[in-house]
Write an enzyme that holds these catalytic residues in place. Structure first.
Site, PDB file in Angstrom:
ATOM      1  N   ASP A  32       1.305   9.334  25.012  1.00 51.58           N
ATOM      2  CA  ASP A  32       1.176   8.389  23.907  1.00 51.58           C
ATOM      3  C   ASP A  32       1.996   7.122  24.204  1.00 51.58           C
ATOM      4  O   ASP A  32       3.023   7.190  24.891  1.00 51.58           O
ATOM      5  CB  ASP A  32       1.679   9.009  22.605  1.00 51.58           C
ATOM      6  CG  ASP A  32       0.787  10.136  22.119  1.00 51.58           C
ATOM      7  OD1 ASP A  32      -0.414  10.127  22.445  1.00 51.58           O
ATOM      8  OD2 ASP A  32       1.294  11.030  21.415  1.00 51.58           O
ATOM      9  N   TYR A  60       8.620  18.962  27.613  1.00 52.34           N
ATOM     10  CA  TYR A  60       8.926  17.791  26.788  1.00 52.34           C
ATOM     11  C   TYR A  60      10.262  17.989  26.078  1.00 52.34           C
ATOM     12  O   TYR A  60      10.615  19.109  25.688  1.00 52.34           O
ATOM     13  CB  TYR A  60       7.858  17.580  25.716  1.00 52.34           C
ATOM     14  CG  TYR A  60       6.472  17.283  26.216  1.00 52.34           C
ATOM     15  CD1 TYR A  60       6.040  15.970  26.412  1.00 52.34           C
ATOM     16  CD2 TYR A  60       5.573  18.314  26.496  1.00 52.34           C
ATOM     17  CE1 TYR A  60       4.760  15.694  26.870  1.00 52.34           C
ATOM     18  CE2 TYR A  60       4.295  18.044  26.952  1.00 52.34           C
ATOM     19  CZ  TYR A  60       3.890  16.737  27.131  1.00 52.34           C
ATOM     20  OH  TYR A  60       2.623  16.470  27.580  1.00 52.34           O
ATOM     21  N   ASP A  74       3.766  10.478  14.054  1.00 55.16           N
ATOM     22  CA  ASP A  74       4.854   9.890  14.829  1.00 55.16           C
ATOM     23  C   ASP A  74       5.181   8.528  14.217  1.00 55.16           C
ATOM     24  O   ASP A  74       4.786   8.245  13.063  1.00 55.16           O
ATOM     25  CB  ASP A  74       4.510   9.794  16.315  1.00 55.16           C
ATOM     26  CG  ASP A  74       3.345   8.835  16.614  1.00 55.16           C
ATOM     27  OD1 ASP A  74       2.832   8.181  15.677  1.00 55.16           O
ATOM     28  OD2 ASP A  74       2.946   8.744  17.783  1.00 55.16           O
ATOM     29  N   ARG A 166       2.895  16.136  18.679  1.00 54.32           N
ATOM     30  CA  ARG A 166       2.881  15.583  17.307  1.00 54.32           C
ATOM     31  C   ARG A 166       2.308  16.590  16.318  1.00 54.32           C
ATOM     32  O   ARG A 166       2.765  16.685  15.178  1.00 54.32           O
ATOM     33  CB  ARG A 166       2.057  14.297  17.267  1.00 54.32           C
ATOM     34  CG  ARG A 166       2.737  13.104  17.892  1.00 54.32           C
ATOM     35  CD  ARG A 166       1.853  11.886  17.819  1.00 54.32           C
ATOM     36  NE  ARG A 166       0.699  11.969  18.689  1.00 54.32           N
ATOM     37  CZ  ARG A 166      -0.481  11.413  18.441  1.00 54.32           C
ATOM     38  NH1 ARG A 166      -0.682  10.759  17.315  1.00 54.32           N
ATOM     39  NH2 ARG A 166      -1.462  11.514  19.315  1.00 54.32           N
TER      40      ARG A 166
END
Length: 219
Positions: A32, A60, A74, A166
Site C-alpha cells: 500500500d 510485517y 488505515d 488492514r
C-alpha cells in the site's frame, strides 16, 4: 527495494525502468502507498519468477489503533467512528488473537486493488460506491502484539500470500467489540529477503547504480 512511504509499488517499478532503461520489470507483491519495506523487483528473465516470489511467506510489523475506525482501515481516510475500549485487557486481546491464527476467512478492504467489474475496488470506493468483495482464505503463521502503549497495539505478523493486514485490524476491532484501524505498516521480509538487504530508491541515480546493486543482491 525498500519502498518509500507515499509511493505506490508501480511508482518504484516506473522509476527503475527509467533509471535502468529496461522495459521488462515488475514487482512481486503490492505494498500500500502508506506502507514501507521490502518490495521485490524482478527484471529480464527473472520476471518469470514473480509468482514464485509472491508465494513466499511475508513478515510485517506496524501498529493498530484501538477504539477508532476509518473507511479504508488505515490512514488513507479520516476517522469516521469511535468505540469504547475500557473493557479491553491484555488477556482479552491475547484470547481474541487465537481466532486469527492459522487459516482464516478474510474480506479485503473496499480500498484495495482487488478487481470488481473490471476496475480496482479502490476506484469504486473513492467515488463513494461500495462493492461486494468475496471472502478469501488467508494463512497466519505468527501473530504477536505488544500491549504496552494501549490503545496502540504494536504487532509482528508472519503470513501467506494475499493477506490484508488492514483487514486484520478491522476484524480484530470487531472481535473485541470495539473498532480498530492500521496506523503504520512495514514489510520486513519476503521469504529469505529481509529489509536489511534492501536498497533505497534515492541510492539509485544512474544505470550503473542499478546494475551494480542488482549484481550485489544477486550474489
Amino acid at each position: 527495494m525498500n519502498k518509500p512511504k507515499h509511493w505506490t509499488s508501480f511508482d518504484v517499478v516506473k522509476k527503475l525502468r527509467n533509471i535502468s532503461q529496461i522495459k521488462k520489470i515488475g514487482h512481486a507483491g503490492t505494498l500500500d502507498p502508506l506502507a514501507t519495506g521490502v518490495l521485490i523487483v524482478c527484471y529480464g528473465k527473472y520476471t518469470k519468477k514473480i509468482e514464485e516470489m509472491q508465494a513466499k511467506r511475508k513478515t510485517y510489523t506496524g501498529t493498530f489503533e484501538l477504539g477508532k475506525t476509518t473507511p479504508s482501515f488505515d490512514l488513507e481516510t479520516a476517522v469516521d467512528a469511535e468505540y469504547p475500549i475500557e473493557h479491553i485487557t491484555p488477556e482479552l486481546v491475547e484470547k481474541t488473537l487465537d481466532q486469527f491464527r492459522g487459516e482464516i476467512d478474510q474480506v479485503p478492504p473496499q480500498h484495495s486493488a482487488v478487481k470488481v467489474n473490471g476496475k480496482r475496488a479502490y476506484e469504486h470506493a473513492r467515488k463513494g460506491k461500495e462493492v461486494v468483495l468475496k471472502v478469501r482464505k488467508a494463512e497466519i503463521f505468527r501473530y504477536e502484539v505488544d500491549y504496552s502503549n494501549f490503545p496502540t497495539l504494536s504487532f509482528e505478523i508472519e503470513c501467506g500470500k494475499g493477506t490484508y493486514i488492514r483487514s486484520l485490524a478491522r476484524d480484530l476491532g470487531v472481535a473485541l467489540q470495539s473498532g480498530a484501524y492500521m496506523s503504520s505498516l512495514v514489510r520486513t521480509s519476503i521469504g529469505p529477503y529481509s529489509i536489511d538487504k534492501t536498497i533505497d530508491i534515492e541510492a539509485l541515480k544512474s544505470q550503473e547504480d542499478f546494475f551494480e546493486n542488482a549484481h550485489q543482491l544477486g550474489n
